[in-house]
Design a protein around this motif. Structure first.
Motif, short mmCIF file in Angstrom:
data_model
loop_
_atom_site.label_atom_id
_atom_site.label_comp_id
_atom_site.label_asym_id
_atom_site.label_seq_id
_atom_site.Cartn_x
_atom_site.Cartn_y
_atom_site.Cartn_z
N LEU A 534 0.82 -1.21 0.00
CA LEU A 534 0.00 0.00 0.00
C LEU A 534 0.86 1.25 0.00
O LEU A 534 0.55 2.24 -0.69
CB LEU A 534 -0.93 -0.02 1.21
CG LEU A 534 -1.99 -1.14 1.22
CD1 LEU A 534 -2.75 -1.12 2.55
CD2 LEU A 534 -2.94 -1.01 0.04
N LEU A 535 1.94 1.22 0.76
CA LEU A 535 2.83 2.38 0.80
C LEU A 535 3.55 2.59 -0.52
O LEU A 535 3.90 3.72 -0.88
CB LEU A 535 3.85 2.21 1.93
CG LEU A 535 3.30 2.27 3.36
CD1 LEU A 535 4.39 1.94 4.36
CD2 LEU A 535 2.71 3.66 3.65
N ALA A 536 3.78 1.50 -1.25
CA ALA A 536 4.52 1.59 -2.50
C ALA A 536 3.67 2.02 -3.68
O ALA A 536 4.20 2.41 -4.73
CB ALA A 536 5.18 0.24 -2.82
N VAL A 537 2.36 1.96 -3.55
CA VAL A 537 1.47 2.23 -4.69
C VAL A 537 1.69 3.61 -5.30
O VAL A 537 1.84 3.74 -6.53
CB VAL A 537 -0.01 2.03 -4.30
CG1 VAL A 537 -0.94 2.62 -5.37
CG2 VAL A 537 -0.31 0.55 -4.13
N PRO A 538 1.71 4.70 -4.52
CA PRO A 538 1.87 6.02 -5.17
C PRO A 538 3.18 6.14 -5.95
O PRO A 538 3.19 6.66 -7.07
CB PRO A 538 1.83 6.99 -3.99
CG PRO A 538 1.10 6.27 -2.92
CD PRO A 538 1.49 4.84 -3.07
N SER A 539 4.29 5.68 -5.36
CA SER A 539 5.57 5.77 -6.04
C SER A 539 5.57 4.90 -7.29
O SER A 539 6.08 5.31 -8.35
CB SER A 539 6.70 5.34 -5.10
OG SER A 539 7.94 5.44 -5.76
N TYR A 540 5.01 3.70 -7.20
CA TYR A 540 4.93 2.83 -8.37
C TYR A 540 4.07 3.48 -9.46
O TYR A 540 4.46 3.52 -10.62
CB TYR A 540 4.34 1.47 -7.99
CG TYR A 540 4.00 0.62 -9.19
CD1 TYR A 540 5.00 0.02 -9.95
CD2 TYR A 540 2.66 0.43 -9.58
CE1 TYR A 540 4.68 -0.75 -11.06
CE2 TYR A 540 2.34 -0.33 -10.68
CZ TYR A 540 3.34 -0.93 -11.43
OH TYR A 540 3.03 -1.68 -12.53
N ARG A 541 2.94 4.01 -9.07
CA ARG A 541 1.97 4.51 -10.04
C ARG A 541 2.44 5.79 -10.74
O ARG A 541 2.22 5.95 -11.93
CB ARG A 541 0.63 4.77 -9.33
CG ARG A 541 -0.46 5.36 -10.21
CD ARG A 541 -0.89 4.36 -11.26
NE ARG A 541 -1.93 4.92 -12.12
CZ ARG A 541 -1.69 5.73 -13.14
NH1 ARG A 541 -0.46 6.10 -13.43
NH2 ARG A 541 -2.69 6.17 -13.88
N TYR A 542 3.11 6.67 -10.01
CA TYR A 542 3.41 7.98 -10.56
C TYR A 542 4.87 8.20 -10.91
O TYR A 542 5.18 9.10 -11.69
CB TYR A 542 2.94 9.08 -9.60
CG TYR A 542 1.44 9.08 -9.41
CD1 TYR A 542 0.60 9.52 -10.42
CD2 TYR A 542 0.87 8.60 -8.24
CE1 TYR A 542 -0.78 9.50 -10.26
CE2 TYR A 542 -0.51 8.59 -8.06
CZ TYR A 542 -1.32 9.03 -9.09
OH TYR A 542 -2.70 9.01 -8.92
#
Length: 559
Positions: A534-542
């Motif tokens: 969950l913490l990695a989602v923003p960095s992965y996505r953007y």
């Protein structure tokens, strides 16, 4: 004479490319590909750099040496000797009267791990010698120019024209060979790869009419009317540093080179040899900013792979830096579901290329989303491997190769991820042998099969590493003899598993006794605790795997 494979069945049509503003297919108006080409895969950076060095050193008055890159280091040696540094080799070509130009990604700040200063240094050094270098920042907010190609055209001898397309940058860390001891001019990646990271990569050498198409890709970017950067501070800094921001006009484009003589029947039939289609990615840049040649972007990489994979019946063989995300793996999962006899083999890096959880977790998340989908779909027909050298050091897989049923093959800059398929500028060459039937040309191996078997021969330790440099260096009969038990795709699937299992058992047993032949290691299934996912989602996505499509296209989940 066998029945010919029709490239139109596998390649995109002009309409399917989805970009009516490009000139890349104008030299062959009835098709979105060229024929009559000679294609050679150059396995490893040392092989490619040696070939590039030879070609650039032969360029003289009125010849063209144009290149694009994601990263270029001015002092990177193309050969073993002093004086083979990139800037010196290009400088000598300028002294002989060649037209040298570069479109290099300006890149983000060095503090983020990019090569901003190296590119400014390259521009300064080459412009002092008379070249024209553009630091190109026409990308999305999280995007890059990821194309890595070189075009060499000869004013008086067009039959010698050549283009190189693939995944190898002209920078530190790439000049490795089949021994995989790393480039002496190292570029540090993650700690698992050591101080001198072993590097596996592939480039393709193209001769014939397709060189004109590759040159057109360069011309479209060079001649585009949009500014190379919209950032006023960057413009001011370039002006203060006397880094020329004006693009000098290009000379008129010469006609396509003649069909490659080694591949043309009776030296006249341009409908023989290799058919080559250039596949590209360009993003939708944003409001008030668009490429003249791709105002709505281009996603022919994604479209080309999606169409070609649907024709695969027996084997999809992939070597790639990344295989990330649900959307990318869906292409392979759908094929596995539709074809019960299809097998998929994927060779990836054993570990991400960056240290630290903040950089690693998004990469692990992307791999988890891609790998798990395929393992759930067909666990007995899918296999993932990493590589190691004979010292047991992991080999960083940077290649971008795909082979489908020994008929369609691609080598380029794109990875199997959303970033490459929608967001970054990419260029890949898809290749089909025109005389190919089930992967064989008049009893020979054919390009796609020869590429697959040569790569497999290295991974299984079937050939002398000192000889394993190019798929053209061993004749078809010799390669087919050495790899007789891997010619059938399902047999190769089994040989890979046997080799990896034997090496795994040797490691598990304390590495006692002779090391089994082979370099394949089973790739552990990626795991990441839910909270870290969950913490990695923003960095992965953007940041790691951004989406360069319009919002409308994203909603349709199409390319």
């Amino acid at each position: 004479m066998p029945l010919r494979a029709d490239p139109r069945d596998w390649f995109l049509s002009r309409e399917e490319r989805g970009n009516g503003s490009t000139r890349v297919d104008d030299a062959h108006p009835d098709a979105a590909f060229s024929t009559g080409n000679r294609v050679r895969a150059l396995v490893h950076g040392r092989t490619y750099f040696a070939e590039l060095l030879r070609c650039v050193e032969a360029a003289g008055e009125g010849d063209l040496v144009w290149f694009t890159d994601w990263r270029s280091d001015p002092d990177q040696r193309l050969g073993d000797e002093p004086g083979s540094e990139l800037v010196e080799v290009l400088g000598r070509a300028l002294d002989r009267g060649a037209d040298v130009r570069a479109l290099v990604w300006r890149s983000q700040a060095d503090t983020l791990g990019y090569a901003h200063q190296e590119h400014r240094d390259l521009g300064d050094l080459l412009q002092e010698r008379g070249a024209d270098v553009q630091l190109d920042m026409r990308v999305t907010r999280a995007g890059t120019h990821h194309q890595k190609f070189v075009v060499v055209r000869h004013r008086d001898e067009p039959a010698r024209d050549i283009a190189f397309v693939g995944g190898i940058d002209l920078c530190h860390g790439r000049r490795d060979d089949a021994l995989h001891e790393g480039d002496p001019q190292t570029l540090h990646v993650a700690d698992e790869y050591g101080e001198r990271a072993p590097w596996h990569d592939v480039q393709v050498a193209l001769q014939g009419p397709v060189v004109h198409d590759v040159e057109t890709v360069f011309r479209e970017r060079w001649e585009d009317s949009s500014p190379t950067t919209r950032h006023p501070w960057r413009r001011l800094r370039d002006a203060r540093a006397d880094l020329d921001g004006a693009r000098s006009p290009l000379p008129p484009q010469s006609p396509p080179p003649p069909p490659a003589p080694d591949e043309a029947a009776d030296d006249t039939d341009a409908d023989t040899g290799h058919a080559v289609q250039l596949l590209r990615t360009y993003p939708v840049l944003g409001t008030g900013w668009a490429f003249d040649f791709a105002p709505r972007g281009e996603r022919s990489v994604a479209r080309g792979y999606t169409k070609a994979v649907k024709h695969a019946r027996r084997l999809v063989y992939v070597e790639d830096q990344f295989l990330w995300g649900h959307e990318m793996s869906t292409v392979l999962a759908d094929a596995l579901r539709a074809q019960p006899g299809l097998h998929v083999v994927v060779v990836l890096p054993q570990h991400p290329d960056q240290d630290g959880w903040f950089a690693r977790d998004p990469q692990v998340l992307g791999r988890l989303r891609g790998v798990q989908r395929l393992l759930l779909e067909a666990p007995d027909r899918v296999a993932f491997y990493g590589l190691e050298n004979h010292a047991g050091t992991p080999v960083y897989v940077h290649a971008k190769v795909c082979v489908l049923d020994d008929t369609w093959a691609s080598i380029g800059s794109d990875n199997f991820c959303r970033r490459s398929w929608t967001n970054d500028s990419e260029l890949s060459a898809a290749i089909i042998d025109r005389d190919e039937t089930d992967g064989a040309t008049d009893g020979g191996a054919g390009f796609a099969r020869r590429l697959r078997l040569t790569l497999a021969a290295e991974h299984l330790d079937r050939l002398d590493p000192d000889e394993l440099t190019s798929v053209d260096e061993m004749d078809d009969a010799g390669l087919l003899e050495v790899m007789a038990d891997c010619v059938d795709p399902v047999d190769m699937f089994r040989r890979f598993a046997e080799s990896a299992d034997a090496l795994e058992a040797w490691h598990d047993g304390g590495r006692v006794g002779p090391r089994p032949p082979g370099r394949l290691r089973r790739l552990p299934e990626p795991r990441l605790p839910l909270v870290r996912q969950l913490l990695a989602v923003p960095s992965y996505r953007y940041l790691h795997d951004p989406d360069g499509r319009s919002w409308r296209m994203r909603r349709r989940k199409g390319f």
